[in-house]
Design an enzyme around this catalytic site. Structure first.
Site, PDB file in Angstrom:
ATOM      1  N   HIS A  72      -5.559   3.545  -1.664  1.00 37.04           N
ATOM      2  CA  HIS A  72      -6.869   3.824  -1.078  1.00 37.04           C
ATOM      3  C   HIS A  72      -7.143   5.323  -1.222  1.00 37.04           C
ATOM      4  CE1 HIS A  72      -9.855   2.964   2.438  1.00 37.04           C
ATOM      5  NE2 HIS A  72     -10.268   3.979   1.708  1.00 37.04           N
ATOM      6  N   ARG A 117       4.689  18.578   0.790  1.00 33.83           N
ATOM      7  CA  ARG A 117       5.485  19.601   0.112  1.00 33.83           C
ATOM      8  C   ARG A 117       4.935  19.793  -1.300  1.00 33.83           C
ATOM      9  NH1 ARG A 117       7.094  20.060   4.554  1.00 33.83           N
ATOM     10  NH2 ARG A 117       9.242  20.218   5.323  1.00 33.83           N
ATOM     11  N   HIS A 175      -4.049  -4.521   7.691  1.00 39.93           N
ATOM     12  CA  HIS A 175      -4.099  -3.411   8.634  1.00 39.93           C
ATOM     13  C   HIS A 175      -3.184  -3.706   9.822  1.00 39.93           C
ATOM     14  CE1 HIS A 175      -6.031   0.492   9.361  1.00 39.93           C
ATOM     15  NE2 HIS A 175      -5.634   0.282  10.595  1.00 39.93           N
ATOM     16  N   HIS A 185       1.567   0.955   6.055  1.00 39.38           N
ATOM     17  CA  HIS A 185       2.120   1.814   7.104  1.00 39.38           C
ATOM     18  C   HIS A 185       3.400   1.219   7.690  1.00 39.38           C
ATOM     19  CE1 HIS A 185       1.942   4.796  10.361  1.00 39.38           C
ATOM     20  NE2 HIS A 185       2.344   3.800  11.145  1.00 39.38           N
ATOM     21  N   HIS A 200      -3.790  11.684   0.648  1.00 37.85           N
ATOM     22  CA  HIS A 200      -2.570  10.966   0.253  1.00 37.85           C
ATOM     23  C   HIS A 200      -2.653  10.596  -1.226  1.00 37.85           C
ATOM     24  CE1 HIS A 200      -5.366   7.887   1.580  1.00 37.85           C
ATOM     25  NE2 HIS A 200      -5.109   8.100   2.855  1.00 37.85           N
ATOM     26  N   GLU A 258      -8.742   0.427  -3.169  1.00 34.71           N
ATOM     27  CA  GLU A 258      -9.644   0.348  -2.027  1.00 34.71           C
ATOM     28  C   GLU A 258     -10.434   1.647  -1.889  1.00 34.71           C
ATOM     29  OE1 GLU A 258      -6.869  -2.361   0.958  1.00 34.71           O
ATOM     30  OE2 GLU A 258      -7.111  -0.227   1.350  1.00 34.71           O
ATOM     31  N   THR A 302      -7.895   6.290   9.540  1.00 35.36           N
ATOM     32  CA  THR A 302      -7.663   5.113   8.717  1.00 35.36           C
ATOM     33  C   THR A 302      -8.846   4.179   8.888  1.00 35.36           C
ATOM     34  OG1 THR A 302      -6.075   3.337   8.225  1.00 35.36           O
ATOM     35  CG2 THR A 302      -6.428   3.888  10.553  1.00 35.36           C
ATOM     36  N   ARG A 356      -9.118   8.769  -1.158  1.00 35.94           N
ATOM     37  CA  ARG A 356     -10.246   9.297  -0.395  1.00 35.94           C
ATOM     38  C   ARG A 356     -10.668  10.638  -0.996  1.00 35.94           C
ATOM     39  NH1 ARG A 356      -7.427   6.317   3.619  1.00 35.94           N
ATOM     40  NH2 ARG A 356      -8.815   5.143   4.989  1.00 35.94           N
ATOM     41  N   ASN A 373       0.851  -1.188   0.000  1.00 36.14           N
ATOM     42  CA  ASN A 373       0.000   0.000   0.000  1.00 36.14           C
ATOM     43  C   ASN A 373       0.896   1.251   0.000  1.00 36.14           C
ATOM     44  OD1 ASN A 373      -1.645   2.225   0.921  1.00 36.14           O
ATOM     45  ND2 ASN A 373      -3.175   0.727   1.567  1.00 36.14           N
TER      46      ASN A 373
END
Length: 251
Positions: A44, A19, A203, A226, A51, A75, A112, A46, A8
């Site tokens: 993923h 930045r 996760h 992560h 991100h 996702e 998350t 959103r 991911n």
């Protein structure tokens, strides 16, 4: 066959977005992951585009989909409304046609994803979306908790796979609850196999807790972002990907 590793890239994009410009380059990092053994890439997006951005999804699609042995997994919340330049999750998936679409019931105000679908409430909304995506040749996975009733409903609404939410497993790691939570996931995996559902998981899986989880029966794929990104800071991205792959191939 060993469990596939899908990396991911959300946290790489999060760093970039702090930045101006395109540093770090999400697409370049995807190539590095692939070169060092990743079986696929997960993103993923959103609506707030905190991100991964819609442009990233399109570029990754162009990179990955011609490579037939690599999976592109997108996702997101199928019920998320469009916002700004974000076209809406389903519209984006319709455009890029990923190998797999993982539907996740998260909201904008969540840091998350932190729970699976409650299909006793949302089955009527989710089922036609699954049918539509499958008609486009996209494999559909539902983000789920290890609850028998919910997993049976996932089969009823037409999902191809479920992705077990492993946050509670990671939180229980090293505590007296570790074995109990692991057994919940083990039994959920056996049920998924019995029902003919493919099994993914993700996760907060990391280099410490992954080996045990990888013994879950029928585990086809894990999505890790992560922890792998954090490990990459210390180890380098190529070494981190290889470390996770080594665990999965040794399980």
């Amino acid at each position: 066959m060993s469990t596939a590793l899908s990396v991911n890239l959300n946290k790489i994009a999060l760093i970039r977005n702090s930045r101006e410009g395109n540093y770090p380059d999400v697409i370049a990092h995807a190539r590095t992951c692939i070169e060092h053994g990743a079986n696929g890439i997960t993103v993923h997006p959103r609506p707030d585009q905190r991100h991964i951005r819609t442009g990233d999804v399109r570029e990754l699609s162009s990179l990955l989909l011609p490579l037939g042995d690599l999976e592109f997994n997108v996702e997101g919340n199928p019920l998320a409304p469009p916002r700004g330049s974000y076209p809406g999750f389903i519209s984006l998936v319709e455009e890029v046609r990923p190998d797999q679409c993982t539907l996740v019931p998260d909201s904008d105000n969540q840091l998350t994803s932190d729970h699976g679908f409650d299909l006793t409430r949302s089955a009527d909304q989710v089922a036609p979306i699954i049918e539509h995506l499958k008609s486009l040749g996209i494999r559909v996975s539902l983000f789920m908790d290890p609850i028998e009733e919910q997993i049976r409903l996932a089969k009823e609404v037409g999902a191809d796979r479920i992705e077990l939410y492993t946050g509670p497993y990671a939180a229980a790691w090293g505590t007296h609850q570790q074995e109990e939570v692991f057994q919940q996931h083990y039994l959920a995996a056996e049920l998924a196999m019995e029902l003919g559902l493919g099994l993914n998981a993700g996760h907060d899986l990391n280099l410490k807790n992954l080996a045990m989880y990888a013994t879950i029966p029928g585990l086809l794929e894990v999505s890790i972002g992560h922890a792998l990104t954090v490990d990459a800071i210390a180890m380098g991205l190529s070494n981190a990907v290889e470390a996770y792959k080594k665990i999965l191939t040794s399980a």
